[in-house]
Design a protein around this motif. Structure first.
Motif, PDB file in Angstrom:
ATOM      1  N   GLN A  26       0.828  -1.208   0.000  1.00  0.00           N
ATOM      2  CA  GLN A  26       0.000   0.000   0.000  1.00  0.00           C
ATOM      3  C   GLN A  26       0.862   1.258   0.000  1.00  0.00           C
ATOM      4  O   GLN A  26       0.555   2.237  -0.691  1.00  0.00           O
ATOM      5  CB  GLN A  26      -0.943  -0.008   1.201  1.00  0.00           C
ATOM      6  N   ARG A  27       1.941   1.231   0.760  1.00  0.00           N
ATOM      7  CA  ARG A  27       2.842   2.393   0.783  1.00  0.00           C
ATOM      8  C   ARG A  27       3.480   2.591  -0.599  1.00  0.00           C
ATOM      9  O   ARG A  27       3.596   3.708  -1.084  1.00  0.00           O
ATOM     10  CB  ARG A  27       3.930   2.231   1.852  1.00  0.00           C
ATOM     11  N   ARG A  28       3.879   1.476  -1.244  1.00  0.00           N
ATOM     12  CA  ARG A  28       4.486   1.549  -2.582  1.00  0.00           C
ATOM     13  C   ARG A  28       3.502   2.157  -3.584  1.00  0.00           C
ATOM     14  O   ARG A  28       3.870   3.022  -4.374  1.00  0.00           O
ATOM     15  CB  ARG A  28       4.925   0.145  -3.016  1.00  0.00           C
ATOM     16  N   VAL A  29       2.245   1.727  -3.514  1.00  0.00           N
ATOM     17  CA  VAL A  29       1.212   2.312  -4.374  1.00  0.00           C
ATOM     18  C   VAL A  29       1.074   3.800  -4.067  1.00  0.00           C
ATOM     19  O   VAL A  29       0.997   4.641  -4.968  1.00  0.00           O
ATOM     20  CB  VAL A  29      -0.138   1.586  -4.183  1.00  0.00           C
ATOM     21  N   GLY A  30       1.073   4.154  -2.778  1.00  0.00           N
ATOM     22  CA  GLY A  30       0.934   5.547  -2.360  1.00  0.00           C
ATOM     23  C   GLY A  30       2.060   6.447  -2.828  1.00  0.00           C
ATOM     24  O   GLY A  30       1.857   7.652  -2.998  1.00  0.00           O
ATOM     25  N   PHE A  31       3.239   5.870  -3.056  1.00  0.00           N
ATOM     26  CA  PHE A  31       4.359   6.670  -3.567  1.00  0.00           C
ATOM     27  C   PHE A  31       4.257   6.875  -5.076  1.00  0.00           C
ATOM     28  O   PHE A  31       5.068   7.581  -5.661  1.00  0.00           O
ATOM     29  CB  PHE A  31       5.700   6.026  -3.221  1.00  0.00           C
ATOM     30  N   GLY A  32       3.253   6.230  -5.702  1.00  0.00           N
ATOM     31  CA  GLY A  32       3.040   6.415  -7.136  1.00  0.00           C
ATOM     32  C   GLY A  32       3.612   5.320  -8.013  1.00  0.00           C
ATOM     33  O   GLY A  32       3.686   5.476  -9.236  1.00  0.00           O
ATOM     34  N   ASP A  33       3.989   4.200  -7.410  1.00  0.00           N
ATOM     35  CA  ASP A  33       4.543   3.084  -8.172  1.00  0.00           C
ATOM     36  C   ASP A  33       3.394   2.187  -8.629  1.00  0.00           C
ATOM     37  O   ASP A  33       2.938   1.308  -7.913  1.00  0.00           O
ATOM     38  CB  ASP A  33       5.531   2.300  -7.297  1.00  0.00           C
ATOM     39  N   ALA A  34       2.915   2.429  -9.864  1.00  0.00           N
ATOM     40  CA  ALA A  34       1.751   1.713 -10.396  1.00  0.00           C
ATOM     41  C   ALA A  34       1.992   0.211 -10.502  1.00  0.00           C
ATOM     42  O   ALA A  34       1.051  -0.579 -10.409  1.00  0.00           O
ATOM     43  CB  ALA A  34       1.369   2.277 -11.760  1.00  0.00           C
TER      44      ALA A  34
END
Length: 192
Positions: A22-30
């Protein structure tokens, strides 16, 4: 006969795996939506699909020779400027991961291959995104901590949609290490 893209990795268990994804998605990593949170043992590798039984047999042998070990993640690191990656560091269990990945890629097995970069166990939390977001990932997860007993690894296949799916789990042959069992002592890395 066709080919498949496979990978071998240690899954980061819950609740840590979902949190870091979830954090990775939140950083913009699609790409994070299609990549379970993991520590890589074999990076994406193309093999003939007829070789999958030999791959599974080899991985079963590696798992049988392996022993559970304590894994601990702590803080962040980066491969920049060489590679656009921010990661959470593996601070306990790195030596055991290095041993495992050498066994997985052993020249006598079906997945022998050279690596593009020297092996460095880690959990990617940002890859190929803008520099400001990479900096944010590095800073926001700097105090991140997680610990668990690693009792095996998985074989994954990347689908045509880019999503990685687990094909099979491989459990180590030794006694289980309780999750809060402390640190792996030097010299306890399994050997054949």
């Amino acid at each position: 006969m066709g080919t498949v893209t496979i990978g071998v990795s240690i899954a980061v268990p819950e609740p840590h795996g979902s949190l870091l994804q979830q954090r990775r998605v939140g950083f913009g990593d699609a790409a994070a939506h299609g990549i379970p949170t993991h520590v890589t043992l074999l990076p994406p590798t193309e093999v003939d699909d007829a070789e999958l039984p030999a791959v599974e047999a080899h991985l079963a042998d590696v798992a049988t020779a392996g022993r559970p070990f304590a894994m601990r993640l702590s803080g962040t690191g980066t491969f920049r400027p060489v590679s656009p990656v921010v990661y959470v560091r593996v601070v306990d269990g790195a030596e055991a991961c290095a041993w495992l990945q050498r066994q997985v890629r052993d020249v006598s097995g079906p997945m022998a291959r050279e690596l593009q970069f020297p092996y460095h166990p880690h959990v990617t939390v940002a890859h190929g995104i803008d520099e400001a977001a990479m900096d944010r990932a590095f800073e926001e997860l700097a105090d991140y901590q997680a610990e668990w007993a690693c009792t095996g690894f998985g074989l994954y296949e990347q689908g045509a949609d880019g999503v990685w799916r687990k094909l099979r789990d491989f459990t180590f042959g030794g006694a289980v290490v309780p999750p809060q069992a402390g640190r792996v002592e030097r010299g306890t890395i399994p050997s054949r």
